[in-house]
Write an enzyme that holds these catalytic residues in place. Structure first.
Site, PDB file in Angstrom:
ATOM      1  N   SER A  87       6.390   3.788  13.200  1.00 16.79           N
ATOM      2  CA  SER A  87       4.971   4.036  13.451  1.00 16.79           C
ATOM      3  C   SER A  87       4.787   4.846  14.710  1.00 16.79           C
ATOM      4  CB  SER A  87       4.275   2.680  13.597  1.00 16.79           C
ATOM      5  OG  SER A  87       2.986   2.852  14.125  1.00 16.79           O
ATOM      6  N   PHE A 129       9.985  -1.038   3.419  1.00 13.46           N
ATOM      7  CA  PHE A 129       8.579  -1.162   3.834  1.00 13.46           C
ATOM      8  C   PHE A 129       8.219  -2.590   4.236  1.00 13.46           C
ATOM      9  CE2 PHE A 129       8.350   2.338   0.682  1.00 13.46           C
ATOM     10  CZ  PHE A 129       7.721   3.296   1.445  1.00 13.46           C
ATOM     11  N   LEU A 131      -9.684   0.884   9.904  1.00 22.23           N
ATOM     12  CA  LEU A 131     -10.985   1.550   9.819  1.00 22.23           C
ATOM     13  C   LEU A 131     -11.435   1.852   8.385  1.00 22.23           C
ATOM     14  CD1 LEU A 131     -13.367   2.952  11.259  1.00 22.23           C
ATOM     15  CD2 LEU A 131     -11.977   5.031  11.337  1.00 22.23           C
ATOM     16  N   ASN A 190      -8.608  -5.023   9.067  1.00 19.97           N
ATOM     17  CA  ASN A 190      -8.439  -4.644  10.470  1.00 19.97           C
ATOM     18  C   ASN A 190      -8.619  -3.144  10.639  1.00 19.97           C
ATOM     19  OD1 ASN A 190      -7.489  -7.205  11.627  1.00 19.97           O
ATOM     20  ND2 ASN A 190      -5.774  -6.930  10.212  1.00 19.97           N
ATOM     21  N   PHE A 240       1.670   8.168  11.138  1.00 24.43           N
ATOM     22  CA  PHE A 240       0.412   8.146  11.886  1.00 24.43           C
ATOM     23  C   PHE A 240      -0.556   7.250  11.082  1.00 24.43           C
ATOM     24  CE2 PHE A 240       1.133  10.515  15.759  1.00 24.43           C
ATOM     25  CZ  PHE A 240       2.476  10.754  15.574  1.00 24.43           C
ATOM     26  N   ASN A 241      -1.788   7.638  10.799  1.00 25.14           N
ATOM     27  CA  ASN A 241      -2.706   6.668  10.167  1.00 25.14           C
ATOM     28  C   ASN A 241      -2.904   6.942   8.680  1.00 25.14           C
ATOM     29  OD1 ASN A 241      -3.202   6.355  13.097  1.00 25.14           O
ATOM     30  ND2 ASN A 241      -4.828   4.989  12.417  1.00 25.14           N
ATOM     31  N   LYS A 264       8.652  -2.369  15.788  1.00 24.20           N
ATOM     32  CA  LYS A 264       8.985  -1.014  15.313  1.00 24.20           C
ATOM     33  C   LYS A 264       9.974  -0.341  16.277  1.00 24.20           C
ATOM     34  CE  LYS A 264       6.691  -1.355  11.586  1.00 24.20           C
ATOM     35  NZ  LYS A 264       7.443  -1.532  10.331  1.00 24.20           N
ATOM     36  N   TYR A 277       0.830  -1.217   0.000  1.00 19.89           N
ATOM     37  CA  TYR A 277       0.000   0.000   0.000  1.00 19.89           C
ATOM     38  C   TYR A 277       0.867   1.271   0.000  1.00 19.89           C
ATOM     39  CZ  TYR A 277      -3.325   3.428   2.003  1.00 19.89           C
ATOM     40  OH  TYR A 277      -4.091   4.536   2.275  1.00 19.89           O
ATOM     41  N   ARG A 286      -7.398   9.828  16.056  1.00 17.89           N
ATOM     42  CA  ARG A 286      -6.169   9.495  15.328  1.00 17.89           C
ATOM     43  C   ARG A 286      -5.816  10.642  14.377  1.00 17.89           C
ATOM     44  NH1 ARG A 286      -6.462   6.131  18.518  1.00 17.89           N
ATOM     45  NH2 ARG A 286      -6.363   3.868  18.320  1.00 17.89           N
ATOM     46  N   TYR A 323       3.856  -6.421  17.247  1.00 16.02           N
ATOM     47  CA  TYR A 323       4.025  -5.534  16.087  1.00 16.02           C
ATOM     48  C   TYR A 323       4.688  -4.223  16.519  1.00 16.02           C
ATOM     49  CZ  TYR A 323       2.821  -1.696  13.021  1.00 16.02           C
ATOM     50  OH  TYR A 323       2.894  -0.554  12.273  1.00 16.02           O
TER      51      TYR A 323
HETATM   52  C1  UD1 Z   1      -2.610   0.934  14.571  1.00 13.01           C
HETATM   53  C2  UD1 Z   1      -1.365   1.650  15.028  1.00 13.01           C
HETATM   54  C3  UD1 Z   1      -0.528   2.019  13.845  1.00 13.01           C
HETATM   55  C4  UD1 Z   1      -0.257   0.794  13.009  1.00 13.01           C
HETATM   56  C5  UD1 Z   1      -1.568   0.243  12.529  1.00 13.01           C
HETATM   57  C6  UD1 Z   1      -1.317  -0.979  11.688  1.00 13.01           C
HETATM   58  C7  UD1 Z   1      -1.649   3.019  17.024  1.00 13.01           C
HETATM   59  C8  UD1 Z   1      -2.052   4.321  17.592  1.00 13.01           C
HETATM   60  N1  UD1 Z   1      -1.732   2.894  15.713  1.00 13.01           N
HETATM   61  O1  UD1 Z   1      -3.421   1.864  13.977  1.00 13.01           O
HETATM   62  O2  UD1 Z   1       0.677   2.527  14.284  1.00 13.01           O
HETATM   63  O3  UD1 Z   1       0.568   1.100  11.926  1.00 13.01           O
HETATM   64  O4  UD1 Z   1      -2.344  -0.124  13.671  1.00 13.01           O
HETATM   65  O5  UD1 Z   1      -2.488  -1.628  11.340  1.00 13.01           O
HETATM   66  O6  UD1 Z   1      -1.250   2.116  17.731  1.00 13.01           O
HETATM   67  N2  UD1 Z   1     -11.848   1.259  14.362  1.00 13.01           N
HETATM   68  C9  UD1 Z   1     -13.193   0.999  14.537  1.00 13.01           C
HETATM   69  N3  UD1 Z   1     -13.760  -0.001  13.810  1.00 13.01           N
HETATM   70  C10 UD1 Z   1     -13.047  -0.784  12.937  1.00 13.01           C
HETATM   71  C11 UD1 Z   1     -11.659  -0.519  12.778  1.00 13.01           C
HETATM   72  C12 UD1 Z   1     -11.090   0.500  13.517  1.00 13.01           C
HETATM   73  O7  UD1 Z   1     -13.860   1.689  15.309  1.00 13.01           O
HETATM   74  O8  UD1 Z   1     -13.623  -1.701  12.337  1.00 13.01           O
HETATM   75  C13 UD1 Z   1     -11.225   2.375  15.105  1.00 13.01           C
HETATM   76  C14 UD1 Z   1     -10.107   1.963  16.045  1.00 13.01           C
HETATM   77  O9  UD1 Z   1     -10.599   1.660  17.318  1.00 13.01           O
HETATM   78  C15 UD1 Z   1      -9.227   3.198  16.022  1.00 13.01           C
HETATM   79  C16 UD1 Z   1      -9.449   3.796  14.649  1.00 13.01           C
HETATM   80  O10 UD1 Z   1     -10.644   3.215  14.147  1.00 13.01           O
HETATM   81  O11 UD1 Z   1      -9.701   4.119  16.970  1.00 13.01           O
HETATM   82  C17 UD1 Z   1      -8.322   3.497  13.678  1.00 13.01           C
HETATM   83  O12 UD1 Z   1      -8.063   2.093  13.711  1.00 13.01           O
HETATM   84  P1  UD1 Z   1      -7.077   1.394  12.674  1.00 13.01           P
HETATM   85  O13 UD1 Z   1      -7.371   1.850  11.306  1.00 13.01           O
HETATM   86  O14 UD1 Z   1      -7.117  -0.062  12.950  1.00 13.01           O
HETATM   87  O15 UD1 Z   1      -5.649   1.983  13.024  1.00 13.01           O
HETATM   88  P2  UD1 Z   1      -4.907   2.077  14.452  1.00 13.01           P
HETATM   89  O16 UD1 Z   1      -5.337   1.008  15.353  1.00 13.01           O
HETATM   90  O17 UD1 Z   1      -5.001   3.483  14.918  1.00 13.01           O
END
Ligand code: UD1
Length: 332
Positions: A125, A81, A197, A195, A175-176, A154, A12, A228, A150
């Site tokens: 990360s 990467f 969002l 996994n 960040f995200n 890092k 990606y 985030r 994981y």
């Molecule tokens: C995490 C790590 C990031 C890492 C990434 C890899 C942190 C802060 N971030 O990202 O460094 O590179 O994983 O995958 O540790 N959410 C929902 N529903 C869903 C999916 C997610 O509500 O179905 C919410 C999560 O609770 C979170 C936000 O969306 O608050 C973002 O989640 P996600 O996209 O999984 O990324 P992080 O967990 O922030």
């Protein structure tokens, strides 16, 4: 033209970085073992850039082949990467993560040492900050105990780079990253159930998933959902070009870290609402339990990247969710 080895260059973030490297007159040489992507991405990269791209199907843990590739091409630097990134999976299969993320990095640095190549940009990360005491987090904010294997890979990865004195290394703490290239030819394509969002949102909008579960609305944030720092993947890709430029211009540097985020925090509900508004689609979602290991809130202080690398995020949240949706539609 400078040759840059890009490990995981069909993934990606890697694929978007290949586009930006070519746009800035670098010649990327890709290695990727296709463990979490598809060879079709290579054709799409050629289509976007109009260039032939050298590609090797190779595992970064294979030091002998890596050394051969580094010797064959006159490589100026490496962007690394290739790694696994599913937090939950890493808790279940920690050795898989230590083998690939740590073993792969050690293998790569060994091959670089053998070929006397010292320039490397490493995918780190914001997870290294754990649950920060306050945001925005700067690069000097404390490194908290990792909440997953994981995250630990890092942290250890950064330490290994710092300990290898011959290197000129930059770790970018992402960040995200979300969104996709404007051509909608490349984007994030998780295999299986996403996994993260935004892929979950776009697959729900496309009717592939029934509904999104928001993981908790009882956090200490403005609407109770986690915050985030979402960054457009194209902006993130450009940060890698700036990091390579910086390494080239500072040959006596040893090791530096940079936050790569926008400096803005958004809640999960704000992401859902912005997606609905920009794309004119109603999303089916429910509020569920908290996800184990989630951080409540984190966003970046990106002053260092701005002052030292001359990098700034340019694309806003609207562009991120619009491009993510266009990419998802393009897939069907
Ligand atoms: C995490 C790590 C990031 C890492 C990434 C890899 C942190 C802060 N971030 O990202 O460094 O590179 O994983 O995958 O540790 N959410 C929902 N529903 C869903 C999916 C997610 O509500 O179905 C919410 C999560 O609770 C979170 C936000 O969306 O608050 C973002 O989640 P996600 O996209 O999984 O990324 P992080 O967990 O922030």
């Amino acid at each position: 033209m400078k040759n840059i080895l890009v490990t995981g260059g069909l993934g990606y973030i890697g694929s978007h970085t290949v586009v930006e490297l070519i746009a800035h007159n670098y010649n990327p040489i890709i290695i990727d073992d296709l463990s979490n992507t598809n060879i079709e991405v290579l054709e799409r990269l050629k289509k976007i850039t109009g260039k032939e791209i050298t590609y090797y199907k190779n595992d970064v843990c294979d030091t002998a082949t890596l050394t051969h590739i580094l010797n064959t091409h006159h490589i100026e630097g490496v962007i690394h990467f290739a790694a696994f990134k599913a937090v939950g999976e890493s808790v279940q299969f920690p050795l898989k993560y230590y083998h690939n993320n740590i073993g792969g990095l050690v293998s790569l640095i060994s091959a670089m040492e053998a070929c006397q190549i010292k320039n490397i940009v490493f995918s780190s990360s914001c997870t290294v900050y754990g649950e920060p005491d306050f945001s925005p987090v700067g690069e000097l904010s404390p490194i908290k105990k990792a909440s997953s294997p994981y995250g630990n890979t890092k942290q250890i990865g950064e330490e290994i780079l710092n300990e290898c004195a011959f290197l000129n290394a930059v770790a970018l703490r992402y960040f995200n990253p979300i969104g996709a290239h404007e051509s909608a030819l490349i984007g994030e394509l998780p295999l299986g159930v996403p996994n993260n969002l935004v892929p979950f949102i776009t697959q729900t909008a496309a009717g592939i998933r029934e509904k999104i579960t928001v993981y908790g609305n009882d956090y200490n944030t403005k609407d109770g959902t986690c915050v985030r720092d979402y960054i457009h993947v194209v902006d993130l890709a450009k940060a890698h070009v700036k990091a390579i430029d910086f390494i080239n211009q500072n040959p006596n540097n040893h090791f530096d870290v940079f936050n790569i985020g926008t400096g803005n925090g958004f809640t999960v509900l704000e992401i859902i609402e912005t997606f609905e508004k920009v794309n004119q689609i109603k999303l089916n979602y429910t509020i569920g339990a908290r996800r184990v290991g989630d951080v409540e809130k984190v966003w970046a202080n990106n002053d260092k990247a701005s002052n030292v690398l001359g990098w700034q995020a340019e694309l806003n949240l609207e562009k991120m969710v619009e491009s993510a949706w266009r990419w998802q539609q393009h897939l069907h």
